[in-house]
Scaffold this active site. Sequence first.
Site, short mmCIF file in Angstrom:
data_model
loop_
_atom_site.label_atom_id
_atom_site.label_comp_id
_atom_site.label_asym_id
_atom_site.label_seq_id
_atom_site.Cartn_x
_atom_site.Cartn_y
_atom_site.Cartn_z
N SER A 102 0.82 -1.21 0.00
CA SER A 102 0.00 0.00 0.00
C SER A 102 0.86 1.27 0.00
O SER A 102 1.65 1.48 -0.91
CB SER A 102 -0.94 -0.04 1.21
OG SER A 102 -1.88 0.99 1.16
N ASP A 241 -2.40 6.16 -3.30
CA ASP A 241 -1.26 5.49 -2.67
C ASP A 241 -0.78 4.39 -3.61
O ASP A 241 -1.26 4.25 -4.73
CB ASP A 241 -1.65 4.94 -1.30
CG ASP A 241 -2.81 3.97 -1.35
OD1 ASP A 241 -3.58 4.01 -2.33
OD2 ASP A 241 -2.95 3.15 -0.42
N ASP A 243 -1.12 1.19 -3.92
CA ASP A 243 -2.02 0.20 -4.51
C ASP A 243 -3.37 0.80 -4.88
O ASP A 243 -4.29 0.08 -5.27
CB ASP A 243 -2.20 -1.01 -3.58
CG ASP A 243 -2.95 -0.67 -2.30
OD1 ASP A 243 -2.96 0.51 -1.90
OD2 ASP A 243 -3.53 -1.60 -1.70
N ASP A 245 -5.94 2.02 -3.37
CA ASP A 245 -7.22 1.77 -2.70
C ASP A 245 -7.65 2.99 -1.88
O ASP A 245 -8.69 2.96 -1.23
CB ASP A 245 -7.18 0.52 -1.82
CG ASP A 245 -6.18 0.60 -0.67
OD1 ASP A 245 -5.41 1.58 -0.60
OD2 ASP A 245 -6.17 -0.33 0.16
#
Length: 445
Positions: A102, A241, A243, A245
């Site tokens: 992340s 960020d 990833d 999400d």
Amino acid sequence: MARLFGTDGVRGTANGGLTVELAMQLAGAAATVLAPGGEGRRPVAVVGRDPRASGEMLEAAVTAGLAAAGVDVVAVGVLPTPAVAYLTGEYAADLGVMISASHNPMPDNGIKIFAAGGHKLDDAAEDRIEAALHDGVTPARPTGAGVGRVRTAAAAADRYLAHLASATSVSLDGVTVVVDCAHGAASHVGPAAYAAAGATVIAVSAEPDGLNINDGCGSTHLDSLRKAVVEHGADLGLGHDGDADRCLAVDASGAVVDGDAIMAVLALSMRDRGELRENTLVATVMSNLGLHLAMRESGIEVVTVGVGDRYVLEELRRGGFSLGGEQSGHIVFPAHGTTGDGVLTGLRLMERIAATGTSLADLAAVMRSLPQVLVNVPVSDKVAVAADRAVADAVAEAERELGDAGRVLLRPSGTEQLVRVMVEASEDTHAQAVADRLAKVVAGI
């Protein structure tokens, strides 16, 4: 023994705490619990990753662990976490695996596991996987034609982009956006989704090389995005960020619009469209009191849960609600996904701007964040602090002092011997004074 799973999967320094051996074993244990197969059906897993260098190594290990257990692997490559969750359902897979840490720096990595349908695992499922791992339960080891096969899903990104397009209905023509992709998983699909919706897109930090993910950019480092928005005269900026999400925003003046303000804007948007089920928003205990006050004035109820988007998801499913999220920018739309989706959040935010012809600054002005002070207090025993009468009395006194214009939250760290003391008040100095007073009480236990 410490629990392997944290608040969002298994994380550690790649090749340090998170080794190839652990990745293979974890994949095998997940296959045993989530993809037992049977009745001639071959189990299937979707595997994706963010672009950090160690992801290549860990992807190979996870794929090997799954295939060795007789699971066919659909490799979707570098895509956001919500894309992997969506594709797990789209490909009717038994489980999905996202390899990402992340917003963490490049040396870290992580393994997130989704159940069938792309749903995050509950504690019980994680405990079963961890038990299988620690107890040495050996996954099935088929031979010959029973060994799992691996195929690359060449159309995976296009299927995710089509899914995003179906979740929006207003053209973004005339909206100019700077998107900071954190040199991460959204570097291609983020700008592509925004452009397909009609926006004029200026992409920054969108050239991943495996080493530069989250390096001074993205949702945890917004200064360069703020500067770019002003320089380009853009209507807004969006920061993802590693990833993708999560999504934070910047208005045309360069001011940050955090997850709380984004939730406020989206809740009103969905209410006006008749999409906000039960007229309710789900948020965590860390959301600012200003969000609660703004929603109360607008006739919207806020249901509060513990920190972590998994708890937001659980409450959304339990109550049948349609919007929830975190101050950090994890925003969940259950009608369109099973986890936080930063790109979808960006689309829906810009949709509100385009539909109303109102600037992001004016939309976000619906809420005023109260000054918030957070003090991390090292302690010898978090459990003892939680049970201590003097601490409870001090908290009660602080709550009486603040009244409806403030809030107190004491929360033990999930990974360290720390107690986090959070205080909100109408003035910075008042919040700091109350937080310092409570911290002294906690430190004395």
